[in-house]
Design an enzyme around this catalytic site. Sequence first.
Site: not given
Ligand code: 13P
Length: 256
Positions: A13, A15, A99, A101, A171, A177, A217
Site C-alpha cells: 500500500n 498510500k 483502510h 486512514e 491492521e 506507521g 509495521s
Molecule cells: P505501515 O507498514 O507503514 O505500518 O502501514 C501499514 C498499512 O497501513 C498498510 O495498509
Amino acid sequence: MSKSIRKYLIAGNWKMNLNAAEGAELAAEVAALSGQQNTVGVAVCPPFPALASVAKAIEGSSISLGAQNMHYQPSGAYTGEVSAEMLRHHFCSYVILGHSERREFFAEDDAFINRKVKAALEANLRPILCVGETLAQRESDETIAVVKHQVEGGLAGVSKDAIDQVVIAYEPVWAIGTGKTATPEMAQAVHAAIRSIVADLYDATSAAKVRILYGGSMKPENAAELLAQADIDGGLIGGASLKASAFHEIVTAALA
Ligand code: 13P
C-alpha cells in the site's frame, strides 16, 4: 483444512506517495525482483495517477495491480471520485477498502465501506477489506468486538459465492506507521477470531479459503515470524513497500 489451500498475498500500500514516473520506477524494480514467481501473490497499490504507468511497468510479470479506494457508484456526479469500472480499465485486480486512514480522516463507516465491497465484487475487483482496533479499544479489551463489527458490517450482503474473492486485512491502528508491531501471537489470536467470524457468517469451508493479511509495521525483520502463524496469509505493507528490496525480502519470507 490447512493453510496450504490459501496462496500468500503480499500487497504494497503505497498510500499518498510517488508520482507516475516514480511509481513506474519502483514497480519495475518490484517486477524484476518479485515478479518472476507465482508461488506467492504479489500486488502493488499505487495512488490513482500512477496506476497507468505502474500497470505498464509490471506487464509480463506476475505482479498484480490494486487501488487504494473507490466509490460504489459506477459513474455520475461524484466530484473527485473513481469507480470500480475505471479501476478495471486500468487493469486493477484488487482495491483496498475501509483502510483505517479512510475511516479516520474521511469518516468512512461500515455501511459506506460495505457498499464499496459489494460494488467491487460486482465489477470483478477483489476487495481488501481492512479492519482493526485503536490503542484505546485494545486497552479496554474491545479488540474482538470492534473487529467483529467491522467484518460483519463490511461483508453484509456478500454472498457465499463471492466470499472467497474477498481478502481481509487485520491492521491494528496503533501498529500502522508507528514501528510497533503486534506480536505474532497477538496477531494470530485476532486472525483466528476473524476466521471464525467468517465461518459463523458463511461456513467453515468458505472461512478456510479467505485470505487474512496482517498490516502494521510489517518489515523484513518481523515478516517471517508473522507469516508463520496459522491464520496469517500475507501482509499489507505500507512503509516497507516503498523500497523494492525490503518488499522483496517480505515476499521471500512468504516463499520460505
Ligand atoms: P505501515 O507498514 O507503514 O505500518 O502501514 C501499514 C498499512 O497501513 C498498510 O495498509
